[in-house]
Design a protein around this motif. Sequence first.
Motif, short mmCIF file in Angstrom:
data_model
loop_
_atom_site.label_atom_id
_atom_site.label_comp_id
_atom_site.label_asym_id
_atom_site.label_seq_id
_atom_site.Cartn_x
_atom_site.Cartn_y
_atom_site.Cartn_z
N GLY A 28 39.91 18.09 67.03
CA GLY A 28 39.63 17.79 68.44
C GLY A 28 38.29 18.27 68.93
N SER A 29 37.33 18.50 68.02
CA SER A 29 36.02 19.01 68.44
C SER A 29 35.10 17.87 68.88
N THR A 30 34.08 18.24 69.64
CA THR A 30 33.18 17.25 70.23
C THR A 30 32.48 16.42 69.18
N GLU A 31 31.83 17.09 68.21
CA GLU A 31 31.01 16.35 67.26
C GLU A 31 31.84 15.53 66.30
N ASP A 32 33.09 15.94 66.05
CA ASP A 32 33.92 15.16 65.15
C ASP A 32 34.28 13.82 65.77
N TRP A 33 34.70 13.81 67.03
CA TRP A 33 34.95 12.52 67.69
C TRP A 33 33.66 11.72 67.76
N SER A 34 32.59 12.34 68.23
CA SER A 34 31.33 11.62 68.45
C SER A 34 30.82 10.99 67.16
N TYR A 35 30.81 11.74 66.08
CA TYR A 35 30.26 11.19 64.83
C TYR A 35 31.15 10.11 64.24
N TRP A 36 32.45 10.40 64.07
CA TRP A 36 33.31 9.48 63.35
C TRP A 36 33.55 8.18 64.11
N ILE A 37 33.43 8.21 65.44
CA ILE A 37 33.68 7.00 66.24
C ILE A 37 32.40 6.27 66.58
N THR A 38 31.33 6.99 66.92
CA THR A 38 30.09 6.30 67.34
C THR A 38 29.06 6.21 66.22
N GLY A 39 29.12 7.08 65.23
CA GLY A 39 28.12 7.09 64.17
C GLY A 39 26.90 7.92 64.48
N GLY A 40 26.80 8.47 65.69
CA GLY A 40 25.69 9.35 66.01
C GLY A 40 25.87 10.71 65.34
N TYR A 41 24.81 11.26 64.80
CA TYR A 41 24.91 12.57 64.15
C TYR A 41 25.37 13.62 65.17
N GLY A 42 26.28 14.49 64.77
CA GLY A 42 26.80 15.50 65.68
C GLY A 42 26.81 16.87 65.05
#
Length: 702
Positions: free
Chosen positions: A395-409
């Motif tokens: 449930g961390s910020t960068e895990d959602w952001s990276y795996w769903i949007t593809g932006g490096y987190g």
Amino acid sequence: MGGLVAAALAAGAGVAAGSTGPDDGRREIARAASDDTTQVVMVRAPEVADRNEVIALGLDVTEHATSRGIEVVIHDAQDAQTLKDAGFTWRVTVDDLEALAAKNRKADEAYAARVEESALPSGRTSYRTYDDYLRDMNRLARLYPTLTKPLTLANPTVLGERIRGLEISVDAPDVRDGKPVFLLMGAHHAREWPSAEHTMEFAFDLLQSYYDRDKDVRNRARRVLQDSRVIVIPVVNVDGFKISRSAAPIGDFSTFDYEMKRKNCSISANTPAQYLGGTCADNPAGRLRGTDLNRNYPGFWGGGGASPTWSSDTYRGDGPGSEPESDAVRQLISERAVTVMISNHTYSNLVLRPPAIAATGKAPDEPALKSLGDAMAAQNAYTSQASYQLYDTSGSTEDWSYWITGGYGYTIEIGDEGFHPAYEEAVVGEYLGEAPANSAGLGGNQEAYWLAAEAAADDSQHSRIRGTAPAGRTITVSKHTVSPTSPVIQPDGSTGDPILYEDTLVTTYATDRGGRFTIDVNPSTRPLVAGRYGRYPEAPPQDTITLVNPPGVPAVGSNESTTFEVQGLPEADNGYAVVSIGWPSDNPQAYDWDFTVLGPDGTPVGSGATLANPEVIRIPDPQPGTYTIVADNYAGGDSAHDWSGSVTFESPDPPIDTGIKESWLVSCTDRRGNVLGTREVVVDRGQVAGVGDVCRRGALKR
């Protein structure tokens, strides 16, 4: 102390981190500002599984961890007994937590009195209040009107506050400019004050550098702000931060030590009745009310490293993305092409990258994520590693952001001495790379953020869509997805099915003048479905090595060492080296050896310091060279209970390429909102996709 708190104490009320209160049979802590000395200990937990087990004990875990252990706050003898019963040992790192907090406060007072203006871009000499952040953002917006745009996130907080930020770019008010975005955030966790300070300082840095007299500094800032947009949000958890920053200092992490509040102010539906009522700053559950925002993002929500218990400091929330603050950040990232994101935290001197859960497998962009993480770590003298190597964090910020949007987190854990230690070190030193910080003589987090901003603008690290359109048209790049959380761990320890959640990603570009356009986006295929990183072996793995035990046996408390050689190509291609060492014993308390493996450069690459026999140390991607094993005679080792072992080697994990390609939907609308044309576009990282005249009336989807 408020009336509700006093009443709760008089009734003996209190709740332990990790417990659901006295009505569920778990232990409670009826402490506020106790007269007992509170200690911080580093629990010996050399493997990720060990650190996950410590977190699961329900103790007061600070989350500061290393490759050898994780820190826990010991409030009393029962806390210590819980660790002992689970088979853990520890060393004391802070003998008197309250005394340390008082020492840091005095150091801050002395520094502010001695130094009129620091070397920070803002010149600050002390921690900001929330009003200070608002004033600084407003001040920068007034001083640099064409380079800034004040930002207010979509949702108010639980208590109705607005989450404020600042957008920084050339022609900043034009948010539909198609530029890639670097997002820098602080204070997801309320008590982590340096995380907000560093975020705010980078805003000053960018804007001052744009007009700097030094040509190189000026040109660097102008390239970043011409080619990208930087968004800074100093404080995500506004409610919690305001309470933490204004609380009367206690410094012992006890239930009513509000300065150490971590979570937001939501009230879980699972909260027992006796802990309801009051305000977030004065209630029977004290600082333990709320949700850990950095466990609430829907990506892999509900798995390891997050608690299902309402009172835990790592409580994940009542559902994936349930909190208004995390949802507000999620909406922002969903509506912008955030190609690089950093969420600042304290403390561990770490640069963490996805994945945050070991079972997820390496990110398909692992080489690039590692390269940028390593580059940042070279500036702040932190350790660069995958987040799961610390412990699982669902449930961390960068895990959602990276795996769903593809932006490096990334998560950056600032400093190594507490959540808000002395300002001179935690903010001035760590940001600038000056003594007494470990990064003295390097670039500090200041340079790390510059590297991240430049990576966000780097065309090779994201994707682009090009086409033509008449003036007055709006180009929208969008995608709607449905994704699963982790299998959800239940309060009783069982595991339930994943929960599906939806995301809509949208980037908008306005063609005010018409003609050619370029929109920077992330790849069309989500990393979640693209596959996992790996490589095919170029040679067989190395043959098994039998370790040589030196003559004699070191005394208890002493150590000895031996070495082994790891081969490289063309002789062998080793994906893993597995060190297994055991000893004759039927009593792990009486006879126990610990082992540390040092790589060719002398730095630790693995350790085995549990009660297991044999100790097994798994080293991924071992580099060729000479490795040293340090064997510590922790308890009882003698000639009859000496160690022996071997090193086996395994081939690297092969890559997983699902072959699935997702597309962006590119659409063109006129001023009335009429859709004039659409295109489906598949574009990978570093690629450019052309859509031609997408606004041509009657253009068909393809």
